[in-house]
Design a protein around this motif. Sequence first.
Motif, PDB file in Angstrom:
ATOM      1  N   GLY A   8       0.779  -0.998  -0.009  1.00 40.43           N
ATOM      2  CA  GLY A   8       0.041   0.215  -0.210  1.00 40.43           C
ATOM      3  C   GLY A   8       0.497   1.274  -0.135  1.00 40.43           C
ATOM      4  O   GLY A   8       0.072   2.502   0.045  1.00 40.43           O
ATOM      5  N   GLY A   9       2.290   1.345  -0.562  1.00 41.36           N
ATOM      6  CA  GLY A   9       3.272   2.560  -0.316  1.00 41.36           C
ATOM      7  C   GLY A   9       3.523   2.945  -1.259  1.00 41.36           C
ATOM      8  O   GLY A   9       2.655   2.877  -2.064  1.00 41.36           O
ATOM      9  N   GLY A  10       3.257   4.259  -1.425  1.00 45.31           N
ATOM     10  CA  GLY A  10       3.989   4.860  -2.796  1.00 45.31           C
ATOM     11  C   GLY A  10       4.289   6.557  -2.329  1.00 45.31           C
ATOM     12  O   GLY A  10       4.112   6.768  -1.786  1.00 45.31           O
ATOM     13  N   LEU A  11       3.715   7.295  -3.974  1.00 45.33           N
ATOM     14  CA  LEU A  11       3.950   8.361  -3.574  1.00 45.33           C
ATOM     15  C   LEU A  11       2.720   8.877  -3.258  1.00 45.33           C
ATOM     16  O   LEU A  11       1.662   8.986  -4.416  1.00 45.33           O
ATOM     17  N   VAL A  12       2.926  10.355  -2.933  1.00 46.26           N
ATOM     18  CA  VAL A  12       1.379  11.159  -2.731  1.00 46.26           C
ATOM     19  C   VAL A  12       1.426  12.537  -2.102  1.00 46.26           C
ATOM     20  O   VAL A  12       3.017  12.550  -1.083  1.00 46.26           O
TER      21      VAL A  12
END
Length: 123
Positions: A8-12
């Motif tokens: 569920g991680g990522g760039l936001v």
Amino acid sequence: QVQLVESGGGLVQAGGSLRLSCAASGRTFSTYTMGWFRQAPRKEREFVAAIGGSGGSTYYADPVKGRFTISRDNAKNTVYLQMNSLKPEDTAVYYCAVGLGPVTGWRTQYDYWGQGTQVTVSS
């Protein structure tokens, strides 16, 4: 032995939201205290949130209170971290962990760790 897999991680962008998930192996998931920790570059791993086996007890680090929510689904052997109003200082690798004792923020009380998932918040 308990195996944990985060996702569920990522760039936001700042102000945005992400939801992390952590799936655990084992037949006694509902007895585990589950915690989330994070580690930013060149910093110590720090406590974020924890939840008791039944989900009735939660505990948060001050920097995330009111923005992050920890929850669990014992039928799915999964713990979640809903992260809202994200800030650039939330950028880190996020780890879930299993504790065999009561809900706590002490890192040494957690016995099993996942590999981590990267969260990057841009300004």
